[in-house]
Design an enzyme around this catalytic site. Structure first.
Site, mmCIF file in Angstrom:
data_model
loop_
_atom_site.group_PDB
_atom_site.id
_atom_site.type_symbol
_atom_site.label_atom_id
_atom_site.label_comp_id
_atom_site.label_asym_id
_atom_site.label_seq_id
_atom_site.Cartn_x
_atom_site.Cartn_y
_atom_site.Cartn_z
ATOM 1 N N GLY A 251 49.343 37.022 89.091
ATOM 2 C CA GLY A 251 48.734 37.588 87.580
ATOM 3 C C GLY A 251 48.028 36.199 87.563
ATOM 4 O O GLY A 251 46.826 36.100 86.965
ATOM 5 N N ASP A 252 48.609 34.945 87.697
ATOM 6 C CA ASP A 252 47.884 33.991 87.187
ATOM 7 C C ASP A 252 46.661 33.564 88.452
ATOM 8 O O ASP A 252 45.432 32.985 87.726
ATOM 9 C CB ASP A 252 48.741 32.583 87.426
ATOM 10 C CG ASP A 252 49.778 32.487 86.174
ATOM 11 O OD1 ASP A 252 49.217 32.625 85.087
ATOM 12 O OD2 ASP A 252 51.024 32.404 86.338
ATOM 13 N N THR A 253 47.119 33.677 89.598
ATOM 14 C CA THR A 253 45.909 33.475 90.439
ATOM 15 C C THR A 253 44.879 34.406 90.558
ATOM 16 O O THR A 253 43.862 33.853 90.499
ATOM 17 C CB THR A 253 46.597 33.517 92.078
ATOM 18 O OG1 THR A 253 47.768 32.793 92.135
ATOM 19 C CG2 THR A 253 45.670 33.123 92.899
#
Length: 396
Positions: A166-168
């Site tokens: 999700g961060d990437t």
């Protein structure tokens, strides 16, 4: 060759992964990225496998960036950041919504002095709405987005990839938004705010999940190692214990696949001539493929797939990647030197023909560029010493 973002100054404020990954992409393609770190540094410096106290991950994630250490909890520290923003092209921040406003550094605070600033904000749930102030780590936002629901096996707890995807993905969306805003700025001369929510970035990956529910009432569920409604595409264990992925879901591909594994009858079976028919008989097809793969080593399986021109490949770990000649030929690894020793880090994408990105240096030590950056703002050597003595500017 000049890189495509050369000449742009980016200020990266925030920690861990989403904002810093967006900054990594911009730095890789030529932007001057000044990473503002708190005293003690970005926590990711100390995560997972370490080299003399610094994570190997840091050397990759912070490549090509300049590190300055500023305590933004102090008024004078925030004044330094505001000075940096006065002539910056881009700001990337991933604080909780409202933090930058509380510090007097929100978009409306900066607009009067730098109306051209592209202000990229990354948070769990976005800058507004009922959930805006909820803490939003990638794991939680992946669940809220609907992404986790379709992963895993029916009847079992949904699974997550062993990565903070999700961060990437949010970082990639932020970098895309920045590029779009910079293109628009060439016409209007004005910057704008980019609002990236982790859950929305993951929501963007859901393909037909929403229209299938809206139009047909279908709720996409977890499907193990298959993909709902597409047959055959699955993972099979080979006789040597290794796993292969076979995608035989095109009509002509399916015929070649069945002929190649010794089932010409199924290749010509009218029940299986199209995907709809194969979906009805998925279990039968998978049992045949599973039995065939389990009776031979993966090398033999892949040889037959190659001969029949059927998309197939092994499930690789990182050791496999580094040894693979195709990865090497495509330049998927770049080498930096850390403490006199070589370290391979992944190249960043996409590949550009004339103005490719590249790694210039590994993630720097904390505050390595304090002097350079502060002097560019006109701060004297004496004031830099004072700022360090007062803990407003940190040092290694």
């Amino acid at each position: 060759m000049a890189k495509p973002l050369a000449g742009l100054r980016v200020i990266e404020v925030g920690q861990l992964l989403a904002g810093p990954f967006a900054g990594s992409l911009l730095a890789y393609f030529g932007a001057e990225v000044i990473k503002v770190e708190p005293p003690g540094g970005d926590p990711i410096r100390g995560w997972r496998e370490l080299n003399n106290g610094t994570s190997f991950w840091w050397y990759s994630l912070a490549r090509n960036k300049k590190s300055v250490c500023i305590d933004l909890k102090q008024n004078e520290g925030r004044s330094i950041l505001k000075a940096l923003l006065n002539d910056a092209d881009v700001l990337v921040e991933n604080f909780r919504p409202g933090v930058m406003e509380d510090w007097g550094l929100g978009p409306e605070d900066i607009k009067p002095v730098n109306p051209g600033l592209v202000y990229a904000r990354i948070s769990g749930y976005g800058q507004d709405g009922p959930n805006a102030n909820k803490p939003g780590f990638a794991s939680v936002c992946e669940a809220y987005s609907g992404f986790r629901h379709v992963n895993g096996f029916p009847g079992e707890a949904p699974v997550r990839p062993n990565l903070s995807i999700g961060d990437t993905i949010a970082g990639i969306h932020a970098a895309l938004g920045i590029a779009l805003a910079l293109l628009e700025r060439q016409q209007s001369g004005k910057g704008q705010t980019i609002d990236v929510a982790l859950y929305e970035a993951m929501f963007n990956l859901l393909e037909a999940v929403v229209p299938e529910y809206s139009g047909a009432g279908a709720v996409r569920e977890a499907s193990g190692t298959t993909v709902t409604g597409i047959v055959p595409t699955n993972t099979y264990r080979c006789g040597d214990g290794k796993f292969v992925v076979i995608g035989g879901n095109g009509d002509s591909i399916f015929k070649r696949l069945m002929s190649g594994i010794g089932h010409p009858d199924l290749a010509e079976d009218p029940r299986l001539a199209n995907n709809a028919g194969r979906v009805e008989h998925e279990e039968e097809i998978d049992q045949i493929l599973s039995g065939w793969c389990s009776a031979r080593p993966i090398a033999d399986v892949l040889a037959v797939m190659a001969e029949q021109r059927v998309p197939a490949g092994p499930i690789y770990n990182v050791e496999d990647m580094l040894e693979d000649p195709h990865y090497q030929a495509r330049g998927m690894f770049e080498r930096v030197e850390i403490d006199g020793k070589p370290l391979d880090i992944p190249a960043m994408l996409p590949k550009l023909e004339r103005t490719p990105g590249r790694t210039e240096w590994a993630g720097p030590t904390l505050g390595a560029h304090n002097q350079e950056v502060l002097q560019s703002l006109g701060v004297s050597a004496e004031d830099i010493t004072r700022l360090q003595d007062e803990g407003i500017v940190g040092s290694n």
